[in-house]
Design a protein around this motif. Structure first.
Motif, PDB file in Angstrom:
ATOM      1  N   ARG A  81       0.539  -1.526   0.126  1.00  0.00           N
ATOM      2  CA  ARG A  81       0.177   0.242   0.067  1.00  0.00           C
ATOM      3  C   ARG A  81       0.807   1.038  -0.035  1.00  0.00           C
ATOM      4  NH1 ARG A  81      -5.126  -2.141   1.852  1.00  0.00           N
ATOM      5  NH2 ARG A  81      -5.347  -3.341   0.992  1.00  0.00           N
ATOM      6  N   ALA A  82       2.317   1.650   0.856  1.00  0.00           N
ATOM      7  CA  ALA A  82       2.983   2.377   0.589  1.00  0.00           C
ATOM      8  C   ALA A  82       3.185   2.519  -0.830  1.00  0.00           C
ATOM      9  CB  ALA A  82       3.789   1.975   2.254  1.00  0.00           C
ATOM     10  N   GLU A  83       4.205   1.735  -1.498  1.00  0.00           N
ATOM     11  CA  GLU A  83       4.219   2.130  -2.847  1.00  0.00           C
ATOM     12  C   GLU A  83       3.433   2.565  -3.487  1.00  0.00           C
ATOM     13  OE1 GLU A  83       7.384  -0.884  -5.473  1.00  0.00           O
ATOM     14  OE2 GLU A  83       6.067  -1.563  -3.754  1.00  0.00           O
ATOM     15  N   GLN A  84       2.176   2.127  -4.057  1.00  0.00           N
ATOM     16  CA  GLN A  84       1.175   2.887  -4.454  1.00  0.00           C
ATOM     17  C   GLN A  84       0.661   3.960  -3.927  1.00  0.00           C
ATOM     18  OE1 GLN A  84      -2.896   0.186  -3.895  1.00  0.00           O
ATOM     19  NE2 GLN A  84      -1.279  -1.906  -3.690  1.00  0.00           N
ATOM     20  N   ALA A  85       0.738   4.298  -2.975  1.00  0.00           N
ATOM     21  CA  ALA A  85       0.496   5.624  -2.496  1.00  0.00           C
ATOM     22  C   ALA A  85       2.356   6.490  -2.977  1.00  0.00           C
ATOM     23  CB  ALA A  85       0.412   6.096  -1.658  1.00  0.00           C
ATOM     24  N   ALA A  86       2.988   6.335  -3.058  1.00  0.00           N
ATOM     25  CA  ALA A  86       4.358   6.792  -3.226  1.00  0.00           C
ATOM     26  C   ALA A  86       4.123   7.519  -4.659  1.00  0.00           C
ATOM     27  CB  ALA A  86       5.350   6.235  -2.897  1.00  0.00           C
ATOM     28  N   LEU A  87       3.500   5.858  -5.682  1.00  0.00           N
ATOM     29  CA  LEU A  87       3.679   5.816  -7.014  1.00  0.00           C
ATOM     30  C   LEU A  87       2.150   6.953  -7.421  1.00  0.00           C
ATOM     31  CD1 LEU A  87       4.528   5.407 -10.574  1.00  0.00           C
ATOM     32  CD2 LEU A  87       3.034   2.983  -9.801  1.00  0.00           C
ATOM     33  N   ILE A  88       1.549   6.888  -6.570  1.00  0.00           N
ATOM     34  CA  ILE A  88       0.803   7.623  -6.914  1.00  0.00           C
ATOM     35  C   ILE A  88       0.896   9.270  -6.800  1.00  0.00           C
ATOM     36  CG2 ILE A  88      -1.539   8.464  -6.927  1.00  0.00           C
ATOM     37  CD1 ILE A  88      -2.627   5.669  -5.903  1.00  0.00           C
ATOM     38  N   ASN A  89       1.477   9.148  -5.875  1.00  0.00           N
ATOM     39  CA  ASN A  89       2.335  11.364  -5.713  1.00  0.00           C
ATOM     40  C   ASN A  89       3.182  11.733  -6.503  1.00  0.00           C
ATOM     41  OD1 ASN A  89       0.742  11.147  -3.178  1.00  0.00           O
ATOM     42  ND2 ASN A  89       1.834  10.540  -2.264  1.00  0.00           N
ATOM     43  N   ARG A  90       4.067  10.093  -7.370  1.00  0.00           N
ATOM     44  CA  ARG A  90       5.102  10.981  -8.543  1.00  0.00           C
ATOM     45  C   ARG A  90       4.019  11.183  -9.800  1.00  0.00           C
ATOM     46  NH1 ARG A  90       7.604   6.634  -6.131  1.00  0.00           N
ATOM     47  NH2 ARG A  90       7.118   5.263  -8.442  1.00  0.00           N
ATOM     48  N   LEU A  91       2.941  10.204  -9.946  1.00  0.00           N
ATOM     49  CA  LEU A  91       1.497  10.574 -11.180  1.00  0.00           C
ATOM     50  C   LEU A  91       1.578  11.508 -11.074  1.00  0.00           C
ATOM     51  CD1 LEU A  91       0.168   6.782 -11.551  1.00  0.00           C
ATOM     52  CD2 LEU A  91       1.987   7.940 -13.190  1.00  0.00           C
TER      53      LEU A  91
ATOM     54  N   ASP B  30      -5.352  10.480 -14.651  1.00  0.00           N
ATOM     55  CA  ASP B  30      -5.055   9.280 -14.734  1.00  0.00           C
ATOM     56  C   ASP B  30      -4.453   7.893 -13.680  1.00  0.00           C
ATOM     57  OD1 ASP B  30      -5.670  10.236 -17.429  1.00  0.00           O
ATOM     58  OD2 ASP B  30      -4.066  10.082 -18.463  1.00  0.00           O
ATOM     59  N   ALA B  31      -4.295   8.307 -12.866  1.00  0.00           N
ATOM     60  CA  ALA B  31      -3.507   8.041 -11.919  1.00  0.00           C
ATOM     61  C   ALA B  31      -4.145   6.553 -11.131  1.00  0.00           C
ATOM     62  CB  ALA B  31      -3.220   9.253 -10.646  1.00  0.00           C
ATOM     63  N   MET B  32      -5.597   6.771 -10.835  1.00  0.00           N
ATOM     64  CA  MET B  32      -5.831   5.829 -10.304  1.00  0.00           C
ATOM     65  C   MET B  32      -6.640   4.883 -11.391  1.00  0.00           C
ATOM     66  SD  MET B  32      -5.378   6.059  -7.195  1.00  0.00           S
ATOM     67  CE  MET B  32      -7.125   4.397  -6.763  1.00  0.00           C
ATOM     68  N   MET B  33      -6.457   5.130 -12.739  1.00  0.00           N
ATOM     69  CA  MET B  33      -7.392   4.407 -13.602  1.00  0.00           C
ATOM     70  C   MET B  33      -6.442   3.458 -14.520  1.00  0.00           C
ATOM     71  SD  MET B  33     -10.484   4.510 -13.980  1.00  0.00           S
ATOM     72  CE  MET B  33     -10.411   3.773 -15.227  1.00  0.00           C
ATOM     73  N   MET B  34      -4.683   3.564 -14.121  1.00  0.00           N
ATOM     74  CA  MET B  34      -3.517   2.934 -14.611  1.00  0.00           C
ATOM     75  C   MET B  34      -3.673   2.259 -13.258  1.00  0.00           C
ATOM     76  SD  MET B  34      -1.528   6.420 -15.730  1.00  0.00           S
ATOM     77  CE  MET B  34       0.085   5.737 -15.578  1.00  0.00           C
ATOM     78  N   MET B  35      -3.246   2.388 -11.654  1.00  0.00           N
ATOM     79  CA  MET B  35      -3.622   0.896 -10.733  1.00  0.00           C
ATOM     80  C   MET B  35      -5.136   0.379 -11.023  1.00  0.00           C
ATOM     81  SD  MET B  35      -1.699   0.985  -8.093  1.00  0.00           S
ATOM     82  CE  MET B  35      -0.787   2.440  -7.791  1.00  0.00           C
ATOM     83  N   LYS B  36      -5.504   0.537 -11.261  1.00  0.00           N
ATOM     84  CA  LYS B  36      -6.740   0.263 -11.069  1.00  0.00           C
ATOM     85  C   LYS B  36      -6.730  -0.198 -12.757  1.00  0.00           C
ATOM     86  CE  LYS B  36     -11.807  -0.555 -11.979  1.00  0.00           C
ATOM     87  NZ  LYS B  36     -13.380   0.561 -12.411  1.00  0.00           N
ATOM     88  N   SER B  37      -6.269  -0.639 -14.234  1.00  0.00           N
ATOM     89  CA  SER B  37      -5.455  -1.186 -14.808  1.00  0.00           C
ATOM     90  C   SER B  37      -4.672  -1.578 -14.845  1.00  0.00           C
ATOM     91  CB  SER B  37      -5.068  -0.432 -15.976  1.00  0.00           C
ATOM     92  OG  SER B  37      -6.408   0.222 -16.691  1.00  0.00           O
TER      93      SER B  37
END
Length: 534
Positions: free
Chosen positions: A462-472, A480-487
């Motif tokens: 979860r921490a890595e996901q949050a960090a990636l979304i912040n970078r996006l 697009d950040a959440m949609m890319m994660m969902k994909s």
């Protein structure tokens, strides 16, 4: 008649009731040690990978254990026939417990894989001797089935608490506790086996015993090369490396064939393996292992990575699969002696598993938990019906002096099938996930972010996901950040679904192979009676 404390018939039961009870408790604790490890690790594995990194070794955490087991099961099944089971049980329990501590102390995925290999050596010795020990203690098949309740109960307890315990320990105490929990079980089993299990040895013809160490080495090379071919082929195709490994696999197979034909006590008894009465049982054991372990090690990843569930919830949902195998075995043992031909039970078992797997593929993660648990439970019951009969049928067909070898070969092939299922599903998963993520990122014109999404371990941490979304978001990809994660999650789900379809296919093949099993009845009162029906 139920044996009493003071009287017993050695032709049916070697020890009086009290001594049999204490000895079987020792066997049950040893079985629980292996069963608990098999059920508890799968749930924790996604979190282990998320912490130690190295998703490329995800399958190796399982297959290093299986590879070591598949080598040691036939060796020590045969050695148990020659020298007796007790010394090997004691050594295996000690090795397994020490290796569990090393697993819990691992700081990298590579160290964990090596420690799991040591654990697999101990587990292979245990599997190769536990079931044959029960046959030694109880020559009568009907009485043996009654006492097998100790072993099935050990598996039942492990299957009931293992996945939930693994998820709970991982979520609230850390994944290392998943391995450390083996220590008290190992100590108790060591005490009971040492104090109460007799050292039984079967009469053997005079002559020096030749141990097939060369065969063991060639077998290890064969399986190791085969695993690497399966793992690398989806990534590299027909490259110099994969062709070379394929040639090594074929060469080792041929060398093993010719070498084992020369041995008096081969590690791989090809004569038994190709026996017309047993061949279908051995093939079905491999397919059953393929199907079961594909689910055990990848359905938790589906739940935690694909559907963003917690480790605890994943453990709850996987529990019916493993509990169902015990229920299936228990039901089978109650009805197998009441029918003249028990072969039809295996048709039902494989059919139930195949249908349940296909239902799992059809589900999309939004269904109530009871639906998932029902599918998992039905699949477990199906495999339980099959696994119980494979052991019973093989022990009914072979001569008494070959019980250990036949039982060990059956369990070894089941483990080999599990290794194949795990590595094939893992190879397909990695290839299909990578392709799916690359395609989805291309649709967002964001292929430059592929390195961040390329490993499914992202979807667990979860921490890595949050960090990636912040970078996006910082890069201007807020929409697009959440949609890319969902994909990415969708790509993982679809790739695991292919693995589940493979497991269903293995069950369907097993269903057809059941036709070739000779009709067997387990309703004789004397172990020397004919067991194969006309």
């Amino acid at each position: 008649m139920t044996p009493s404390v003071t009287t017993h018939d050695p032709r049916r039961q070697l020890l009086p009731f009290r001594e049999s009870l204490l000895a079987m408790l020792g066997v049950a604790f040893a079985a629980m040690l292996v069963a608990l490890d098999q059920t508890i690790v799968g749930t924790a594995l996604p979190q282990i990978v998320a912490e130690l990194k190295g998703f490329d070794l995800y399958a190796w955490v399982a297959t290093s254990y299986m590879l070591a087991s598949v080598i040691t099961i036939p060796i020590f099944g045969r050695l148990g026939d020659i020298f007796g089971r007790k010394p090997f049980l004691l050594a295996a329990i000690l090795l397994f417990t020490i290796a569990s501590v090393l697993c819990g102390m691992a700081t990298t995925m590579l160290v964990l894989v090596i420690a799991r290999g040591l654990q697999g050596i101990g587990g292979g010795i245990l599997i190769g001797t536990v079931f044959a020990t029960v046959a030694d203690l109880f020559p009568d098949p009907k009485l043996r089935l009654r006492w097998l309740v100790f072993v099935t109960s050990a598996f039942a307890v492990s299957n009931m608490v293992g996945p939930m315990l693994g998820g709970t320990l991982t979520q609230y105490g850390g994944w290392r506790l998943v391995f450390f929990v083996n220590v008290p079980v190992g100590i108790v089993s060591l005490i009971f086996v040492q104090c109460f299990l007799p050292h039984l040895r079967h009469p053997r013809k005079a002559g020096r015993v030749r141990l097939d160490w060369v065969g063991a080495l060639v077998l290890a090379l064969t399986f190791g090369a085969l695993q690497l071919v399966i793992e690398l082929f989806p990534k590299e195709g027909l490259s110099t490396l994969t062709v070379g490994l394929g040639a090594l696999t074929v060469g080792c197979c041929l060398a093993l064939w010719f070498w084992e034909k020369r041995m008096g006590d081969p590690i791989v008894p090809f004569d038994m393996l190709l026996d017309r009465k047993l061949a279908a049982l051995f093939a079905m054991s491999m397919l059953g292992g393929f199907a079961l372990f594909s689910l055990v090690f990848y359905v938790p990843l589906l739940f935690q990575g694909g559907y963003a569930m917690s480790a605890h919830s994943s453990g709850v949902l996987i529990t019916p699969l493993l509990l169902g195998t015990t229920v299936g075995s228990f039901v089978n043992n109650r009805i197998v002696t009441r029918v003249r031909r028990a072969n039809g039970i295996m048709y039902v078992g494989f059919a139930l598993f195949a249908i349940a797997c296909l239902c799992l593929v059809a589900l999309r993660g939004m269904e109530p938990h009871v639906v998932w648990m029902s599918c998992m439970g039905v699949s477990g019951i199906g495999l339980g019906l099959v696994a119980a009969n494979l052991t019973i049928f093989s022990q009914q067909i072979v001569a008494r002096e070959h019980l250990g070898a036949a039982t060990a070969l059956l369990q070894s092939l089941r483990t080999f099938g599990g290794m194949l299922g795990t590595v094939m599903t893992g190879a397909l998963l990695g290839h299909l996930y990578t392709r799916g993520v690359h395609r989805s990122l291309d649709s967002y014109q964001a292929t430059q972010w592929f390195r961040s999404f390329e490993s499914p371990q992202l979807l667990i941490d979860r921490a890595e996901q949050a960090a990636l979304i912040n970078r996006l978001v910082s890069a201007g990809r807020t929409a697009d950040a959440m949609m890319m994660m969902k994909s990415a999650r969708h790509a993982l789900v679809e790739s695991i679904h292919v693995g589940l379809a493979l497991a269903a296919g293995a069950a369907i093949i097993g269903l057809f192979l059941a036709w070739f099993v000779p009709p067997v009845g387990v309703n004789q009162s004397d172990s020397e009676s004919s067991q194969v029906l006309p």
